[in-house]
Motif scaffolding. Structure first.
Motif, short mmCIF file in Angstrom:
data_model
loop_
_atom_site.label_atom_id
_atom_site.label_comp_id
_atom_site.label_asym_id
_atom_site.label_seq_id
_atom_site.Cartn_x
_atom_site.Cartn_y
_atom_site.Cartn_z
N ILE A 202 0.83 -1.20 0.00
CA ILE A 202 0.00 0.00 0.00
C ILE A 202 0.87 1.24 0.00
O ILE A 202 0.61 2.20 -0.75
CB ILE A 202 -0.95 -0.03 1.21
CG1 ILE A 202 -1.94 -1.17 1.07
CG2 ILE A 202 -1.69 1.29 1.37
CD1 ILE A 202 -2.72 -1.48 2.33
N ARG A 203 1.93 1.23 0.82
CA ARG A 203 2.83 2.40 0.85
C ARG A 203 3.54 2.59 -0.47
O ARG A 203 3.85 3.72 -0.86
CB ARG A 203 3.85 2.23 1.98
CG ARG A 203 3.29 2.46 3.37
CD ARG A 203 4.40 2.61 4.38
NE ARG A 203 5.18 1.37 4.51
CZ ARG A 203 4.93 0.43 5.41
NH1 ARG A 203 3.90 0.56 6.23
NH2 ARG A 203 5.67 -0.65 5.48
N ASP A 204 3.79 1.49 -1.18
CA ASP A 204 4.48 1.58 -2.47
C ASP A 204 3.55 2.03 -3.59
O ASP A 204 3.95 2.09 -4.75
CB ASP A 204 5.08 0.21 -2.85
CG ASP A 204 6.26 -0.15 -1.97
OD1 ASP A 204 6.81 0.76 -1.31
OD2 ASP A 204 6.62 -1.34 -1.93
N ARG A 205 2.28 2.28 -3.27
CA ARG A 205 1.31 2.79 -4.23
C ARG A 205 1.09 1.82 -5.39
O ARG A 205 0.97 2.22 -6.54
CB ARG A 205 1.74 4.17 -4.74
CG ARG A 205 1.91 5.20 -3.63
CD ARG A 205 2.43 6.52 -4.13
NE ARG A 205 3.78 6.45 -4.67
CZ ARG A 205 4.88 6.50 -3.94
NH1 ARG A 205 4.79 6.60 -2.64
NH2 ARG A 205 6.06 6.44 -4.51
N SER A 206 1.06 0.54 -5.08
CA SER A 206 0.85 -0.46 -6.13
C SER A 206 -0.51 -1.12 -6.02
O SER A 206 -0.73 -2.21 -6.53
CB SER A 206 1.95 -1.53 -6.04
OG SER A 206 1.92 -2.18 -4.79
N VAL A 207 -1.45 -0.44 -5.34
CA VAL A 207 -2.79 -0.98 -5.15
C VAL A 207 -3.81 -0.02 -5.75
O VAL A 207 -3.81 1.17 -5.44
CB VAL A 207 -3.09 -1.20 -3.66
CG1 VAL A 207 -4.52 -1.68 -3.45
CG2 VAL A 207 -2.10 -2.20 -3.05
N CYS A 411 -4.06 -5.51 -7.05
CA CYS A 411 -2.62 -5.27 -7.17
C CYS A 411 -2.32 -4.84 -8.59
O CYS A 411 -2.81 -5.46 -9.56
CB CYS A 411 -1.87 -6.54 -6.80
SG CYS A 411 -0.07 -6.40 -6.93
N GLU A 412 -1.53 -3.82 -8.74
CA GLU A 412 -1.26 -3.26 -10.06
C GLU A 412 -0.59 -4.26 -10.99
O GLU A 412 -0.81 -4.24 -12.20
CB GLU A 412 -0.40 -2.01 -9.93
CG GLU A 412 -0.44 -1.10 -11.14
CD GLU A 412 0.22 0.24 -10.84
OE1 GLU A 412 1.30 0.23 -10.22
OE2 GLU A 412 -0.34 1.28 -11.21
N ASP A 413 0.23 -5.17 -10.46
CA ASP A 413 0.91 -6.14 -11.32
C ASP A 413 0.12 -7.42 -11.51
O ASP A 413 0.63 -8.41 -12.06
CB ASP A 413 2.31 -6.46 -10.78
CG ASP A 413 2.27 -7.05 -9.36
OD1 ASP A 413 1.18 -7.43 -8.92
OD2 ASP A 413 3.33 -7.13 -8.73
N GLY A 414 -1.13 -7.45 -11.03
CA GLY A 414 -2.02 -8.58 -11.31
C GLY A 414 -1.86 -9.78 -10.39
O GLY A 414 -2.45 -10.83 -10.64
#
Length: 479
Positions: A202-207, A411-414
């Protein structure tokens, strides 16, 4: 070379550091297990129990009398109650009885207050399980239940309800947080490593996050982008507004459905009467019908979705703050960007639940005490036979939340993608046709950001760079 002894006095050794013992505190009389829950009228209630609050002296309390502190800082009960409870020994200072209500509180003091605690009821709707493995539980949080014990809520919180269900030693670790009034997807870690891993994602902004809401009126078709900055006006009242000097905020909205008022409903009250606003707020909403809207927050500001929807002229239809005509007038603050009316708005908002009753069906935490008191005074008049506290009537189940639901997290990467069905309030009303579920064509997660000229304007997956949001992130703050 021979060693020549020196007298001890020539090289004095300082004594070891010593630390004063911390002041004594009071241990709560009990930690009941199993938790004192019972279900009644579709509400989860808690039998009253004794509880001890331990509070260190705050800076603003220094040098003040103990009764003055309670009277001005803790408004849950009357001054007479606090006076009597101090003299009866239920309030102690550093573990020692207080002999006078004029006792001065100093820096470092610990105030302990033991009282008969009456928790507000919450919905009896169970916590839904969307997914579970050895590391995580993905839950569907019911509206109206706070995540952590706080304020008036303790056992009636998500973490305590889950502990009660799974055992005393189970320690649920929330990875994100939703506001008490909001429902939907939350991540609960089963152990520290899993919770830290999800929080880091979540902190890495990948959601990516998607909310669904129900708003007043006919929301425009197509993608609607709102990029108005948001400023916190009053932390106490939970009021945020669009302001040029606020923090950057961006949201993409897309209408899923519009349901016009039922035939003949507009005859219940004339348009002229509806325009009076204060007296006919609910009728005014009925005249406009409502829309189901999907929301894609690209940043994570407090109340972002609620504020942006108000600014666009389509507030969440049961929002106690931003859809309140008694506070904002008939326009409901549509398009407002200046601070000219802020003082009047805060004054009117503070009266909600005190002199006035808000027309919305959900109530902000800061107002719910006074609202319940008014409601109880009209409906009960009874007092607790243990502590003489006035007993309030129960809220209706419809008063426990707003039409805002965290529907999907991906998740952005699926690697993972979790989604809930549409909440009941987003389904077509009886006698009308409409979408029972979302489709790719109406999915904000599939929105063409390049076409909307949003690429390169910062992070589009969640929390913006430089945000001061914590690890239980803007996922809930967006609401």
């Amino acid at each position: 070379m021979a060693l020549i002894p020196s007298p001890r006095e020539a090289f004095p050794v300082p004594p070891p550091d010593t630390f004063a013992e911390p002041p004594a505190v009071i241990i709560p009389p009990c930690d009941p297990w199993p938790r004192p829950y019972y279900l009644k009228d579709r509400l989860r209630k808690v039998y009253p129990y004794h509880f001890t609050y331990n509070t260190y002296c705050k800076e603003r309390w220094r040098g003040r009398e103990i009764l003055d502190i309670f009277a001005s800082e803790f408004r849950d009960r009357s001054v007479e109650y606090y006076k009597n409870t101090i003299l009866a020994g239920r309030v102690v200072l550093n573990g020692k009885p207080i002999t006078s209500t004029s006792t001065i509180v100093k820096n470092g003091d610990v105030i302990s207050h033991t009282l008969h605690r009456h928790e507000p009821p919450v919905t009896a709707q169970p916590i839904g399980i969307v997914h579970e493995d050895h590391d995580l539980i993905v839950i569907n949080k019911p509206a109206g239940v706070p995540v952590h014990p706080a304020g008036r809520y303790n056992y009636n919180s998500i973490v305590e309800i889950m502990r009660a269900d799974r055992g005393y030693t189970f320690k649920p670790l929330p990875c994100n947080r939703l506001d008490r009034l909001t429902s939907g997807i939350m991540f609960i870690g089963k152990h520290k490593a899993a919770a830290e891993d999800m929080s880091q994602q979540i902190r890495d902004r990948s959601v990516k996050k998607e909310y669904i809401t129900r708003v007043v009126g006919e929301f425009p078709e197509g993608e609607v982008v709102c990029e108005q900055p948001i400023l916190q006006i009053s932390p106490k009242l939970g009021l945020n507004r669009v302001r040029a000097n606020g923090k950057e905020a961006r949201t993409v909205f897309k209408r899923l459905a519009y349901y016009p008022p039922k035939e003949g409903q507009d005859k219940e009250v004339s348009t002229t009467e509806a325009e009076k606003g204060k007296e006919n707020g609910m009728a005014w909403k009925r005249l406009r019908g409502y829309s189901i809207v999907r929301c894609f927050p690209l940043t994570g500001r407090t109340h972002q979705l609620r504020v942006h929807l108000q600014y666009l002229g389509h507030p969440i239809s049961n929002d106690p703050i931003y859809c309140n005509q008694r506070v904002f007038g008939p326009s409901l603050g549509q398009g407002e960007e200046d601070s000219e009316n802020d003082e009047d708005i805060m004054t009117r908002l503070e009266r909600m639940g005190k002199e006035d009753i808000a027309e919305a069906v959900a109530y902000h935490d800061e107002m719910v005490d006074e609202y319940n008191k008014r409601k109880a005074e009209k409906m009960t008049g009874e007092v607790c036979n243990v502590c003489q506290t006035p007993l309030y009537s129960d809220p209706g189940t419809h008063e426990l939340g707003i039409y805002l639901h965290a529907k999907r997290y991906a998740c952005e990467d699926g690697k993972w993608d979790y989604e809930t069905p549409l909440p009941e309030w987003a389904l077509p009303p009886p006698g009308m046709e409409g979408p029972m579920e979302a489709t790719t064509e109406t999915d904000p997660l599939a929105v063409n950001l390049e076409q909307l000229s949003l690429e390169g304007k910062g992070n589009v997956s969640g929390i913006p760079n430089g945000t001061d949001d914590t690890a239980t992130p803007a996922l809930a703050a967006a609401g």
